[in-house]
Design an enzyme around this catalytic site. Structure first.
Site, PDB file in Angstrom:
ATOM      1  CB  CYS A 215      35.740  42.022  39.468  1.00 20.15           C
ATOM      2  SG  CYS A 215      36.185  43.769  39.295  1.00 20.15           S
TER       3      CYS A 215
ATOM      4  CG  HIS B 293      39.931  40.899  41.569  1.00 19.21           C
ATOM      5  ND1 HIS B 293      39.502  40.119  40.516  1.00 19.21           N
ATOM      6  CD2 HIS B 293      39.680  42.189  41.215  1.00 19.21           C
ATOM      7  CE1 HIS B 293      39.023  40.909  39.558  1.00 19.21           C
ATOM      8  NE2 HIS B 293      39.112  42.163  39.958  1.00 19.21           N
TER       9      HIS B 293
END
Length: 572
Positions: free
Chosen positions: A381, A506
């Protein structure tokens, strides 16, 4: 309702017959980090094991460890296709507690989420959707009433759909400067008509003073709601504690429901309190019985605004793997006399503020150290964004005055390990995502589907003529949630070279196929055979429930009336 049928439904879809006011138990603390999440999670699983229709709740949470879950407004409609479900954010503890309760996580479980981003500001998330960034004073003066109403409405929906709601408080319930605006503790106890269980940590000392002081500082109406106390993190002979317990009960009339021994059930950490300070080093996973000479170390830079660092926990749980959180000025290459990282691989975690953490890392010399490192590197991310060539519209994301605020075209250079660039906008992408791995870079050889979620601002694209880029490292198997531009090329999913990989996914390492491929590469790079070891039996939910089952007397809470008697313990 059986456990199986609860697994197949959501609390927002159905309506429970009878009184809509569920029994609510508020697990409140005398301080932060006393074990509230463990007690609440264990209680959710223990009641679910008894066949009780239970759901978790936290009226207001402050955490940068979040999960993407169905928004309750979408989950209500049973005729929506799977692709049309929209997603929002909740704190990781309520996601875990919903799984422990065997209900589908939704935004009702944590309707108000504050995500700190630095400079005294937090992003306000209501019913899973990011509203804006506010300073603490502005939030309490201008938006608190709306947040409280959001929390009360979410609890009302849960109370209609379930028999018991296990609510978790935040910090201390006795912060007298905050009691008039304390959604997670005071307001939840009142609008939920909750019974309160106080949790106090004996490891930090003064457990009875903290319990008595908390009771003394509670408003009268809350003091009357306290049904009992639980003492956590105890080491030693519990008989030696008994005189203190008796004196406390005689003084206050509040029973001590149990003394829980010091034990880590392995639940994900809720916030950065669990991490070392920015200038300290800490290692996770070194207690697995594997010799250091047979182990590898995955270095994780301790970003000042780190988020979703629970992405690293599946690695630390593997035999022979050490996850080392290191300062930004750590030595990754062994080129300094005081080498303090000993890194075999590097994983850059998420960050709530990519731009400001980029500045902090560059100032500490981390970029040069990373470019000199020759092992596998993965960015997750915000960590993916850091690895690129540049970040455009940096002023949109930064909380600092040092980035041309309002210019709309401010650009900062990234670490330059991946030929991609990220452009920020006000729009936030929150989706559940499934990818099909192509076996690239640090995941070479991996194939199969992996599942996780995306929570990020910014879109990432290939920068120019990227001949050395293997992209995409995966193809989209499925993506659900807020509609989002795929970026026009595979870099929106992630990008990889032969040694470096970045992705917005994630939960990547929660997938065995990705975790094994990465660790095989790390052990091969380190020139070591990957060890095997025995896995811990039972889930973290089960271990938390066992702590309560073995050491806490729940009879004073009078919850047996909700038992269905339909099956005892189900470890599913």
């Amino acid at each position: 309702m059986s456990n199986a049928s609860r697994d197949e439904s959501t609390e927002a879809e159905g309506e429970r017959d009878g009184d809509p006011d569920a029994r609510t138990i508020l697990v409140a603390g005398t301080a932060s980090h006393v074990g509230k999440s463990t007690v609440a999670t264990g209680l959710c699983r223990l009641l679910a094991d008894r066949g009780v229709d239970v759901a978790p709740f936290k009226g207001q949470n402050m955490s940068n460890n979040a999960r993407a879950v169905p928004k309750v407004t979408a989950a209500r409609s049973t005729d929506r296709s799977r692709d049309e479900v929209t997603f929002g954010e909740i704190g990781v503890s309520q996601y875990v507690q919903a799984q422990a309760a065997r209900v589908r996580p939704s935004t009702d479980h944590n309707p108000v989420l504050l995500k700190p981003r630095g400079e005294g500001e937090s992003q306000l998330v209501l019913d899973g959707e990011a509203v804006a960034h506010y300073a603490a004073g502005d939030y309490y003066e201008e938006h608190w009433d709306r947040a409280r109403a959001t929390a009360e409405a979410a609890h009302a929906r849960l109370a209609t759909a379930h028999d018991v709601v296990v609510a978790e408080g935040a910090g201390s319930i006795a912060e007298i400067n905050l009691q008039h605006r304390d959604i997670a503790n005071v307001e939840t106890a009142r609008f939920a008509n909750a019974d309160v269980v106080l949790v106090a940590d004996i490891e930090r000392g003064g457990v009875f003073a903290s319990l008595v002081g908390t009771l003394e500082l509670l408003p009268d109406d809350l003091r009357e709601r306290v049904a009992g106390a639980v003492i956590t993190k105890f080491r030693g002979d519990v008989d030696l504690l008994q005189p203190g317990i008796e004196e406390f009960e005689n003084r206050t009339g509040v029973p001590v429901l149990g003394v829980v021994p010091y034990d880590d059930p392995g639940l994900p950490a809720e916030d950065s309190v669990d991490l070392p300070a920015e200038d300290e080093r800490a290692v996770r996973g070194a207690d697995d019985g594997v010799d250091a000479e047979q182990s590898v170390t995955v270095a994780v830079p301790r970003l000042p605004r780190v988020s979703n660092f629970t992405d690293l926990e599946p690695l630390a749980a593997e035999p022979g793997v050490r996850v080392a959180y290191v300062p930004l000025d750590a030595d990754l290459t062994g080129g300094k006399a005081d080498a303090d990282a000993d890194a075999d691989a590097v994983v850059l975690p998420g960050t709530k503020n990519t731009v400001d953490d980029l500045h902090a890392a560059r100032e500490a010399g981390f970029g040069e150290e990373l470019r000199a490192f020759d092992g596998p590197v993965v960015g997750l991310c915000g960590g993916y964004q850091l690895l690129g060539e540049r970040i455009r519209r940096a002023d949109v994301e930064s909380a600092s005055d040092d980035v041309g605020e309002g210019s709309g075209d401010s650009t900062v250079a990234g670490f330059g390990l991946l030929p991609v660039e990220t452009t920020f906008s006000e729009r936030k992408r929150v989706v559940a995502t499934e990818l099909r791995l192509n076996g690239a870079g640090p995941l070479a050889g991996a194939s199969g589907d992996v599942a996780g979620y995306e929570i990020h601002m910014g879109e990432t694209r290939v920068d120019g003529d990227a001949h050395d880029l293997t992209f995409p490292f995966a193809t989209a198997a499925e993506s659900r949630g807020l509609a989002g531009d795929d970026g026009g090329d595979g870099a929106a999913l992630g990008a990889a070279t032969d040694r470096v990989l970045g992705t917005y996914l994630h939960g990547l390492f929660e997938n065995e196929v990705a975790r094994d491929a990465f660790l095989d590469r790390v052990f091969a790079h380190a020139g070591r055979d990957r060890p095997t070891g025995e896995e811990r039996t039972g889930t973290g939910y089960d271990r938390a429930a066992d702590l309560l089952r073995e050491h806490v007397d729940l009879d004073p809470l009078d919850l047996r009336s909700f038992d269905t008697g339909d099956g005892g313990v189900d470890r599913g």
